[in-house]
Design a protein around this motif. Structure first.
Motif, PDB file in Angstrom:
ATOM      1  N   GLU A   1       0.834  -1.200   0.000  1.00 43.13           N
ATOM      2  CA  GLU A   1       0.000   0.000   0.000  1.00 43.13           C
ATOM      3  C   GLU A   1       0.871   1.254   0.000  1.00 43.13           C
ATOM      4  OE1 GLU A   1      -3.753   1.931   2.532  1.00 43.13           O
ATOM      5  OE2 GLU A   1      -3.078  -0.125   2.900  1.00 43.13           O
ATOM      6  N   CYS A   2       0.379   2.303  -0.650  1.00 46.56           N
ATOM      7  CA  CYS A   2       1.129   3.555  -0.769  1.00 46.56           C
ATOM      8  C   CYS A   2       0.975   4.408   0.482  1.00 46.56           C
ATOM      9  CB  CYS A   2       0.640   4.349  -1.972  1.00 46.56           C
ATOM     10  SG  CYS A   2       0.930   3.548  -3.556  1.00 46.56           S
ATOM     11  N   PHE A   3       2.091   4.906   0.968  1.00 44.62           N
ATOM     12  CA  PHE A   3       2.081   5.848   2.077  1.00 44.62           C
ATOM     13  C   PHE A   3       2.994   7.047   1.823  1.00 44.62           C
ATOM     14  CE2 PHE A   3       0.650   1.958   4.125  1.00 44.62           C
ATOM     15  CZ  PHE A   3      -0.384   2.409   4.928  1.00 44.62           C
ATOM     16  N   SER A   4       4.146   6.829   1.206  1.00 46.69           N
ATOM     17  CA  SER A   4       5.131   7.888   1.029  1.00 46.69           C
ATOM     18  C   SER A   4       5.005   8.522  -0.345  1.00 46.69           C
ATOM     19  CB  SER A   4       6.536   7.314   1.192  1.00 46.69           C
ATOM     20  OG  SER A   4       6.845   6.460   0.089  1.00 46.69           O
ATOM     21  N   LEU A   5       5.681   9.655  -0.530  1.00 45.39           N
ATOM     22  CA  LEU A   5       5.706  10.317  -1.835  1.00 45.39           C
ATOM     23  C   LEU A   5       6.313   9.397  -2.883  1.00 45.39           C
ATOM     24  CD1 LEU A   5       5.275  12.800  -3.603  1.00 45.39           C
ATOM     25  CD2 LEU A   5       7.484  13.687  -2.787  1.00 45.39           C
ATOM     26  N   THR A   6       7.364   8.674  -2.539  1.00 41.29           N
ATOM     27  CA  THR A   6       7.952   7.709  -3.475  1.00 41.29           C
ATOM     28  C   THR A   6       6.944   6.666  -3.900  1.00 41.29           C
ATOM     29  OG1 THR A   6      10.195   8.015  -2.628  1.00 41.29           O
ATOM     30  CG2 THR A   6       9.732   5.940  -3.744  1.00 41.29           C
ATOM     31  N   ASP A   7       6.191   6.127  -2.938  1.00 41.42           N
ATOM     32  CA  ASP A   7       5.161   5.124  -3.248  1.00 41.42           C
ATOM     33  C   ASP A   7       4.165   5.661  -4.266  1.00 41.42           C
ATOM     34  OD1 ASP A   7       6.287   3.445  -1.330  1.00 41.42           O
ATOM     35  OD2 ASP A   7       4.822   3.966   0.220  1.00 41.42           O
ATOM     36  N   TYR A   8       3.611   6.825  -3.975  1.00 45.46           N
ATOM     37  CA  TYR A   8       2.581   7.393  -4.850  1.00 45.46           C
ATOM     38  C   TYR A   8       3.144   7.742  -6.224  1.00 45.46           C
ATOM     39  CZ  TYR A   8      -0.797   7.724  -1.003  1.00 45.46           C
ATOM     40  OH  TYR A   8      -1.681   7.441   0.017  1.00 45.46           O
ATOM     41  N   ARG A   9       4.374   8.233  -6.288  1.00 48.74           N
ATOM     42  CA  ARG A   9       4.967   8.555  -7.590  1.00 48.74           C
ATOM     43  C   ARG A   9       5.128   7.303  -8.452  1.00 48.74           C
ATOM     44  NH1 ARG A   9       9.640  13.025  -5.880  1.00 48.74           N
ATOM     45  NH2 ARG A   9       8.310  14.874  -6.174  1.00 48.74           N
ATOM     46  N   VAL A  10       5.585   6.202  -7.863  1.00 53.92           N
ATOM     47  CA  VAL A  10       5.719   4.959  -8.619  1.00 53.92           C
ATOM     48  C   VAL A  10       4.354   4.468  -9.085  1.00 53.92           C
ATOM     49  CG1 VAL A  10       6.406   2.525  -8.478  1.00 53.92           C
ATOM     50  CG2 VAL A  10       7.874   4.298  -7.479  1.00 53.92           C
ATOM     51  N   ARG A  11       3.351   4.561  -8.220  1.00 51.69           N
ATOM     52  CA  ARG A  11       2.012   4.092  -8.572  1.00 51.69           C
ATOM     53  C   ARG A  11       1.445   4.910  -9.737  1.00 51.69           C
ATOM     54  NH1 ARG A  11      -1.391   1.157  -5.371  1.00 51.69           N
ATOM     55  NH2 ARG A  11       0.596   0.136  -4.836  1.00 51.69           N
TER      56      ARG A  11
END
Length: 538
Positions: free
Chosen positions: A224-234
């Motif tokens: 699950e996405c939590f960080s800015l890196t997570d959301y950018r990759v998604r």
């Protein structure tokens, strides 16, 4: 179409950039035709890479345009030669890169109307938001970008008519809920071919969870996405989809988020589990920043910490006003612990709000002052009452307007008291399609009809879908204001004239494999001056 924020027959898609004259692009962007230069994409402390050389195509995420005005439009792209780089950088170094843009009157760029340069910075994931002005109202344009020696794909856009123009018709599409792991985005490919003037996206552009699915489209990152890196990759994963790119490149988009861009059923400063505090605030900051980086929004919507200005008004001559609302940032928490509830008294509390006082006043004032024939509310979660329980007992979902019933009554009463005619709500989120009358009192079928709501299904969320399901049978039996129901995947297109509104429900038979055909499941009509559904043709 004009923009008002609170403090805030087309030619074929042109050839790929490889067939375009690169020397002509260089000559035009360096010559005397530069009558407008877009603002940079924010300040940057990074050094500038003046003549970048890319080992891979930096335009892997495509191009887009958005928020059309009579004289201008936003042009978007994001440099990402390695779109799925695990650090969220898209394969870009920590340097600012000048990106040139052109907008032309023809698809081969023989008549360039405006051109300029913006700076793609690491602070905004090398996204570009070029706000172009000085264009003619109500006409088609083509646009492209250049970074170093690389050219982007070509996009097509269209400005809004002049504020006092009386267009014969406007045709737009609206969509929502594209879960990458649940299915292919084939519906977007068909929408790209449907010759609409604009697309309204009503939320759930991404899904934040770690869904793996079973069709080979597992989410990245895997958790699950939590960080800015997570959301950018998604976002990079979603925006790499060729069907989504085709839809963006075919027409300007008007976007607004719902819940899954951050967390399921979040409300104001609480996540979907009713937990707030610093942790959710940080997640919200990251998610909103990534949303802005990946959508064609104006600088007036650039996030400020955990806040983002998204409700705004777009005018389409004297034919339509689009009132884009935000039903997440200002709402009270869901009543009675969320979910589906029977006998939840809190949902009837008049102190509870969905839009917040300022946005509610902005909406009602704009509706009452609008000179346009059709007053459109672009809304995330359905407004109509939807009793989920067969028989005399009623059960309602607390995340929808049913969970804010007094606020809904206040809004619809305000529409009636102000004499607002031709009020139409367009909605996403529910993964099903419904056409319904909006009633002054939903429990009394004889009460006044205030307007019409068109709920459109998901692009892919929920998998293949079906023509009908058990819940649909209950809805049609228990909610007589509902006039049409379907549970297939797809989107809606709407054709507006001074006399009528037609919504075509466009559906695909499957999404778990690619290349599904599209068909019109039903056409639903509204007559100007007569609120509610006039006819359903299926």
């Amino acid at each position: 179409m004009s923009s008002d924020t609170h403090t805030p027959r087309r030619s074929p898609v042109p050839a790929s950039p490889s067939t375009l004259d690169r020397r002509r692009f260089l000559a035009l962007t360096g010559g005397g035709m530069l009558t407008f230069a877009a603002a940079t994409a924010g300040f940057s402390a990074a050094p500038v890479r003046a003549n970048p050389v890319f080992r891979e195509n930096p335009f892997t995420l495509g191009v887009a345009s958005g928020d059309p005005l009579p004289g201008g439009v936003v042009l978007w792209t994001r440099l990402a030669p390695e779109p799925l780089a695990v650090d969220g950088s898209g394969g870009m170094a920590q340097r600012a890169v000048p990106v040139e843009w052109q907008i032309a009157r023809d698809p081969r760029f023989r008549q360039v109307e405006r051109a300029g340069t913006v700076r793609a910075t690491p602070e905004l994931a090398h996204a570009v938001h070029a706000e172009v002005g000085g264009l003619e109202p109500g006409r088609e344009y083509w646009y492209r970008f250049r970074a170093g020696r690389e050219l982007s794909p070509v996009g097509r856009t269209r400005t809004a008519p002049a504020a006092d123009a009386t267009p014969e018709q406007v045709r737009f599409g609206f969509a929502s809920c594209q879960n990458y792991a649940d299915g292919y985005f084939t519906a977007f490919r068909h929408l790209a071919e449907d010759d609409v003037d604009l697309v309204v996206h009503l939320g759930d552009y991404i899904y934040e969870g770690g869904n793996v699915g079973s069709i080979g489209r597992a989410h990245l990152p895997a958790a699950e996405c939590f960080s800015l890196t997570d959301y950018r990759v998604r976002y990079s994963q979603y925006k790499s989809d060729p069907d989504l790119q085709a839809s963006h490149a075919a027409a300007p988009w008007v976007v607004v988020l719902d819940d899954h861009e951050i967390d399921n059923n979040w409300a104001d400063d609480l996540d979907g589990g009713d937990v707030g505090g610093a942790e959710f605030a940080a997640r919200r900051v990251a998610a909103l920043k990534a949303y802005y980086e990946n959508t064609p929004l104006r600088r007036t919507s650039m996030p400020s910490g955990p806040d983002m200005q998204l409700y705004r008004r777009l005018r389409y001559g004297t034919l339509a006003d689009f009132n884009v609302v935000d039903t997440r940032q200002y709402r009270d928490n869901q009543a009675c612990g969320d979910g589906r509830r029977i006998d939840c008294e809190d949902r009837l509390d008049p102190a509870r709000t969905m839009l917040g006082a300022a946005q509610e006043s902005w909406l009602l004032d704009g509706l009452s002052d609008a000179p346009a024939t059709w007053k459109v509310m672009a809304n995330q979660i359905f407004m109509m009452q939807a009793d989920h329980e067969a028989g005399p007992v009623q059960a309602f979902g607390m995340d929808t307007w049913d969970g804010y019933a007094a606020a809904r009554t206040r809004l619809l009463d305000g529409v009636r008291e102000r004499g607002v005619d031709n009020f139409v709500v367009i909605t996403g989120d529910a993964h099903r399609s419904v056409a319904a009358d909006l009633k002054a009192n939903f429990d009394d079928p004889a009460s006044a009809t205030v307007g019409t709501e068109f709920l459109a299904t998901s692009i892919s969320s929920g998998g293949d879908g079906a023509d009908q399901d058990a819940l649909g049978g209950v809805w049609l039996a228990e909610n007589p204001h509902m006039k049409f129901h379907n549970v297939q995947r797809g989107y809606a297109t709407c054709t507006l004239t001074a006399d009528s509104w037609r919504t075509d429900y466009r559906v695909v038979p499957y999404v778990r494999r690619p290349d599904a055909p599209v068909s019109t499941r039903a056409s639903v009509y509204v007559e100007a001056g007569v609120p509610g559904v006039a006819q359903v043709s299926s």
